[in-house]
Structures are given as structure tokens and as C-alpha cells.
Design a protein around this motif. Structure first.
Motif, PDB file in Angstrom:
ATOM      1  N   ALA A 294       0.731  -1.165  -0.026  1.00 46.41           N
ATOM      2  CA  ALA A 294      -0.091   0.059   0.175  1.00 46.41           C
ATOM      3  C   ALA A 294       0.822   1.249   0.142  1.00 46.41           C
ATOM      4  N   ASP A 295       1.962   1.283   0.653  1.00 46.27           N
ATOM      5  CA  ASP A 295       2.705   2.257   0.876  1.00 46.27           C
ATOM      6  C   ASP A 295       3.670   2.551  -0.293  1.00 46.27           C
ATOM      7  N   ALA A 296       4.146   1.606  -1.284  1.00 41.59           N
ATOM      8  CA  ALA A 296       4.830   1.609  -2.448  1.00 41.59           C
ATOM      9  C   ALA A 296       3.690   2.250  -3.424  1.00 41.59           C
ATOM     10  N   LEU A 297       2.324   1.705  -3.441  1.00 44.29           N
ATOM     11  CA  LEU A 297       1.466   2.430  -4.470  1.00 44.29           C
ATOM     12  C   LEU A 297       1.310   3.671  -4.301  1.00 44.29           C
ATOM     13  N   GLN A 298       1.274   4.254  -2.954  1.00 47.87           N
ATOM     14  CA  GLN A 298       0.832   5.382  -2.890  1.00 47.87           C
ATOM     15  C   GLN A 298       2.171   6.505  -2.981  1.00 47.87           C
ATOM     16  N   LEU A 299       3.225   5.826  -2.744  1.00 48.61           N
ATOM     17  CA  LEU A 299       4.683   6.502  -2.972  1.00 48.61           C
ATOM     18  C   LEU A 299       4.683   7.122  -4.482  1.00 48.61           C
ATOM     19  N   VAL A 300       4.353   5.801  -5.292  1.00 47.84           N
ATOM     20  CA  VAL A 300       4.392   6.031  -6.652  1.00 47.84           C
ATOM     21  C   VAL A 300       3.127   7.071  -7.205  1.00 47.84           C
ATOM     22  N   GLU A 301       2.061   6.965  -6.534  1.00 48.91           N
ATOM     23  CA  GLU A 301       1.023   8.173  -6.925  1.00 48.91           C
ATOM     24  C   GLU A 301       1.362   9.401  -6.596  1.00 48.91           C
ATOM     25  N   ASN A 302       1.995   9.552  -5.373  1.00 46.66           N
ATOM     26  CA  ASN A 302       2.583  10.820  -5.208  1.00 46.66           C
ATOM     27  C   ASN A 302       3.545  11.199  -5.909  1.00 46.66           C
ATOM     28  N   PHE A 303       4.301  10.411  -6.383  1.00 49.61           N
ATOM     29  CA  PHE A 303       5.486  11.103  -7.187  1.00 49.61           C
ATOM     30  C   PHE A 303       4.942  11.169  -8.619  1.00 49.61           C
ATOM     31  N   LYS A 304       3.931  10.529  -9.020  1.00 46.81           N
ATOM     32  CA  LYS A 304       3.301  10.992 -10.481  1.00 46.81           C
ATOM     33  C   LYS A 304       2.492  12.304 -10.301  1.00 46.81           C
ATOM     34  N   GLN A 305       1.990  12.550  -9.186  1.00 50.00           N
ATOM     35  CA  GLN A 305       1.579  13.773  -9.277  1.00 50.00           C
ATOM     36  C   GLN A 305       2.415  15.075  -9.031  1.00 50.00           C
ATOM     37  N   LEU A 306       3.402  14.861  -8.505  1.00 50.10           N
ATOM     38  CA  LEU A 306       4.303  15.887  -8.524  1.00 50.10           C
ATOM     39  C   LEU A 306       4.914  16.163  -9.989  1.00 50.10           C
TER      40      LEU A 306
ATOM     41  N   GLN B 117       6.038  -1.182 -12.434  1.00 44.07           N
ATOM     42  CA  GLN B 117       6.290  -0.902 -13.717  1.00 44.07           C
ATOM     43  C   GLN B 117       4.748  -0.702 -14.358  1.00 44.07           C
ATOM     44  N   SER B 118       3.663  -1.239 -13.996  1.00 46.90           N
ATOM     45  CA  SER B 118       2.458  -0.868 -14.563  1.00 46.90           C
ATOM     46  C   SER B 118       1.960   0.385 -13.938  1.00 46.90           C
ATOM     47  N   GLU B 119       2.103   0.809 -12.796  1.00 48.76           N
ATOM     48  CA  GLU B 119       1.823   1.971 -12.183  1.00 48.76           C
ATOM     49  C   GLU B 119       2.514   3.312 -12.887  1.00 48.76           C
ATOM     50  N   LEU B 120       3.947   2.756 -13.239  1.00 45.83           N
ATOM     51  CA  LEU B 120       4.678   4.006 -13.910  1.00 45.83           C
ATOM     52  C   LEU B 120       4.335   4.179 -15.191  1.00 45.83           C
ATOM     53  N   ALA B 121       3.511   3.118 -16.114  1.00 47.36           N
ATOM     54  CA  ALA B 121       3.345   3.164 -17.399  1.00 47.36           C
ATOM     55  C   ALA B 121       2.349   4.128 -17.826  1.00 47.36           C
ATOM     56  N   SER B 122       1.753   4.936 -16.884  1.00 43.51           N
ATOM     57  CA  SER B 122       0.640   5.740 -17.249  1.00 43.51           C
ATOM     58  C   SER B 122       1.161   7.169 -17.173  1.00 43.51           C
ATOM     59  N   LEU B 123       2.454   7.327 -16.856  1.00 49.66           N
ATOM     60  CA  LEU B 123       3.145   8.788 -16.858  1.00 49.66           C
ATOM     61  C   LEU B 123       3.526   8.927 -18.497  1.00 49.66           C
ATOM     62  N   ASN B 124       3.442  10.320 -18.531  1.00 49.88           N
ATOM     63  CA  ASN B 124       3.858  11.114 -19.789  1.00 49.88           C
ATOM     64  C   ASN B 124       5.223  11.142 -20.008  1.00 49.88           C
ATOM     65  N   ARG B 125       5.925  10.487 -19.231  1.00 48.92           N
ATOM     66  CA  ARG B 125       7.479  10.579 -19.204  1.00 48.92           C
ATOM     67  C   ARG B 125       7.994   9.014 -18.713  1.00 48.92           C
ATOM     68  N   VAL B 126       9.138   8.591 -19.517  1.00 48.56           N
ATOM     69  CA  VAL B 126       9.719   7.184 -19.150  1.00 48.56           C
ATOM     70  C   VAL B 126      10.092   7.300 -17.422  1.00 48.56           C
ATOM     71  N   VAL B 127       9.662   6.236 -16.721  1.00 48.31           N
ATOM     72  CA  VAL B 127      10.398   6.450 -15.376  1.00 48.31           C
ATOM     73  C   VAL B 127      10.761   4.813 -15.459  1.00 48.31           C
ATOM     74  N   TYR B 128      11.923   4.149 -15.353  1.00 48.55           N
ATOM     75  CA  TYR B 128      12.358   3.047 -15.351  1.00 48.55           C
ATOM     76  C   TYR B 128      12.157   2.218 -14.047  1.00 48.55           C
ATOM     77  N   THR B 129      11.806   0.881 -14.387  1.00 49.64           N
ATOM     78  CA  THR B 129      11.891  -0.142 -13.148  1.00 49.64           C
ATOM     79  C   THR B 129      13.176  -0.913 -13.285  1.00 49.64           C
ATOM     80  N   VAL B 130      13.961  -0.715 -11.971  1.00 53.36           N
ATOM     81  CA  VAL B 130      14.984  -1.348 -11.952  1.00 53.36           C
ATOM     82  C   VAL B 130      14.884  -2.583 -10.944  1.00 53.36           C
ATOM     83  N   ALA B 131      15.613  -3.638 -11.352  1.00 57.42           N
ATOM     84  CA  ALA B 131      15.790  -4.827 -10.316  1.00 57.42           C
ATOM     85  C   ALA B 131      16.808  -4.698  -9.325  1.00 57.42           C
TER      86      ALA B 131
END
Length: 263
Positions: free
Chosen positions: A21-33, A59-73
Motif C-alpha cells: 500500500a505504501d509503495a503504491l501511494q509513493l508512486v502515486e504521490n510521485f506521479k502527481q508531482l 512498472q504498470s503503475e509507472l506506465a501511465s506517466l507522460n515520461r519514462v520512469v524505469y523499473t530497476v531490479a
């Protein structure tokens, strides 16, 4: 030669954090910024390194951005392909799931999980053969720095992998310098010390590969908004591998903004 013309990277290494839940919220907050004030991907590459079981969901959550944000293992197996290797995830399987980038050689893997040069070379070789891009981590301990061995230790860590990297494959490597004594301690190498080490790494890379002047060298070790601008101003610091501060969307965004606006 300075690496000041290299597009910087800012990568958040979440380590063994946070809960879903915190990971998804973190990504959502970053997307809004990013939506309010975008960071041009031509000015700064961005990435997050979540825990392995969250790679594809992030990776799926980041795919909706209008720029690339990479997912790193955060890690990859020393074993290639597929087979009876319980718990392992190979480079080929990461790539099959759309994961193009991987951290290798982080000090926590070296120290806690006893990953030596032999193991790291296998991981590097497997990742390169799968055509992944590697963020290869190097760094010295406090004892090594105080003994005057810091440069020798770091350059040896780079030389350790040279035998498994072909001339063309160096373009698929990013170097992350993380002094071990600064990781998670709140201590940071001064911008002058960090730049001096990065310049020495650049010099070493130029002796190993014709692509040495084009390889990004990131700084890691208690990077935060308060020191990001100073670090970004150093000519051979081409970005940051961010630990704790990447678990806060605002802090990570400010670090990324510092590198995007300074380089």
C-alpha cells in the motif's frame, strides 16, 4: 575527461521496503508531482528499484506517466536461463517481464550475502548477455578510506568485472559510487571528496574502455534534497543512487529536480 555532458540518472533504491500500500501511494504521490511540474526525460533519467515481487506492479503503475520512469531490479541470479534453482530470478526472466535495468554489486550484497568478484562477474555476464543495462555499485569501507586505500579498492572493483565486459557492452553499464560508510548513516562524502573519487573512476574507465567518457557515474550514500544541488554541480557526478530519501516522493522528486536543473 569530465562527464558533465552525460544525461544524469536518479534512481531510488527502495531496498527491502515498503509494504504494498505504501509503495503504491509513493508512486502515486510521485506521479502527481511530475504532473504538476514535469522533469524533462532528456534532462534526467529516472528509475525506481522496488522489491522483486513488486517489479511488475510498479512498472504498470509507472506506465501511465507522460515520461519514462524505469523499473530497476535490485538483484539478478548468478545462474542464467531457467531451471531447478529455487528462489532465483535470472536475467532472461527479468527481461521477459519487461525489466531492462538491474543493480549489481551493492555493498549490502557484497557484505551481507558474501558476493565476491567471482559471483559478481557471473551476474554481470548474465545480465549483459540478456541485453540488460547494469548499475554496477562500487565503494570503500571507512577503514579502507582511513588507510588511504579508497581509490585502489574502488578501481579494483571496476577492474574485477572488465574481463566479462566486451568493448561494445560498456555502453550498457552505469557506475554507482557508494562509500559504504555513508550508506544509511546520514554521513555524506563532501562534494569535493565525491568529485575527486568520481574523477578517479572516470580516469580508470578511460584506461579500460574507449567509452569511458560516456559512462554515467552516480553518487550514492545519504543523498537527500539538502545536498543534492551541491553534488549535482560536480562535473563528474552524473546523478544519484538514492536510498532512504527515495521512500518519500517529495524528497526523491527534489533530488531529481536538482540534477535535471543543474546538468
Amino acid at each position: 575527461m569530465s562527464g558533465s555532458t552525460i544525461t544524469p540518472w536518479v534512481i531510488g533504491n527502495w531496498k527491502m521496503n515498503p509494504v504494498k500500500a505504501d509503495a503504491l501511494q509513493l508512486v502515486e504521490n510521485f506521479k502527481q508531482l511530475l504532473q504538476v511540474q514535469p522533469i524533462d526525460e532528456n534532462k534526467c533519467y529516472l528509475g525506481f528499484a522496488p522489491i522483486s515481487i513488486a517489479l511488475t506492479s510498479i512498472q504498470s503503475e509507472l506506465a501511465s506517466l507522460n515520461r519514462v520512469v524505469y523499473t530497476v531490479a535490485q538483484d539478478v541470479s548468478r545462474v542464467a536461463g531457467m531451471g531447478a534453482y529455487t528462489g532465483e530470478v535470472s536475467a532472461e526472466l527479468l527481461k521477459d517481464h519487461g525489466i531492462q535495468y538491474v543493480l549489481i554489486g551493492h555493498s549490502e550484497r557484497r557484505e551481507i550475502f558474501a558476493e565476491d568478484a567471482h559471483i559478481l562477474k557471473k551476474k554481470i555476464s548474465n545480465a549483459l548477455n540478456a541485453e540488460m543495462t547494469i548499475i554496477y555499485c562500487v565503494g570503500e569501507s571507512l577503514e579502507q578510506r582511513e588507510a588511504g586505500q579508497a581509490e585502489a579498492v574502488v578501481l579494483q572493483q571496476i577492474c574485477d568485472i572488465a574481463s566479462v565486459v566486451s568493448a561494445e557492452q560498456w555502453q550498457n553499464l552505469v557506475i554507482a559510487y557508494e562509500p559504504i560508510w555513508a550508506i544509511g548513516t546520514g554521513k555524506t562524502a563532501s562534494p569535493e571528496d565525491a568529485q575527486a573519487m568520481h574523477a578517479k573512476i572516470r580516469e580508470g574507465l578511460n584506461q579500460i574502455t574507449a567509452l569511458g567518457s560516456k559512462i554515467a557515474i552516480l553518487y550514492g550514500g545519504s543523498v537527500k534534497p539538502e545536498n543534492a544541488v551541491e553534488l549535482a554541480a560536480c562535473p563528474d557526478i552524473n546523478g544519484a543512487l538514492v536510498g532512504g530519501a527515495s521512500l518519500n516522493a517529495e524528497s526523491f522528486y527534489q533530488i531529481a529536480q536538482a540534477f535535471a536543473n543543474t546538468k
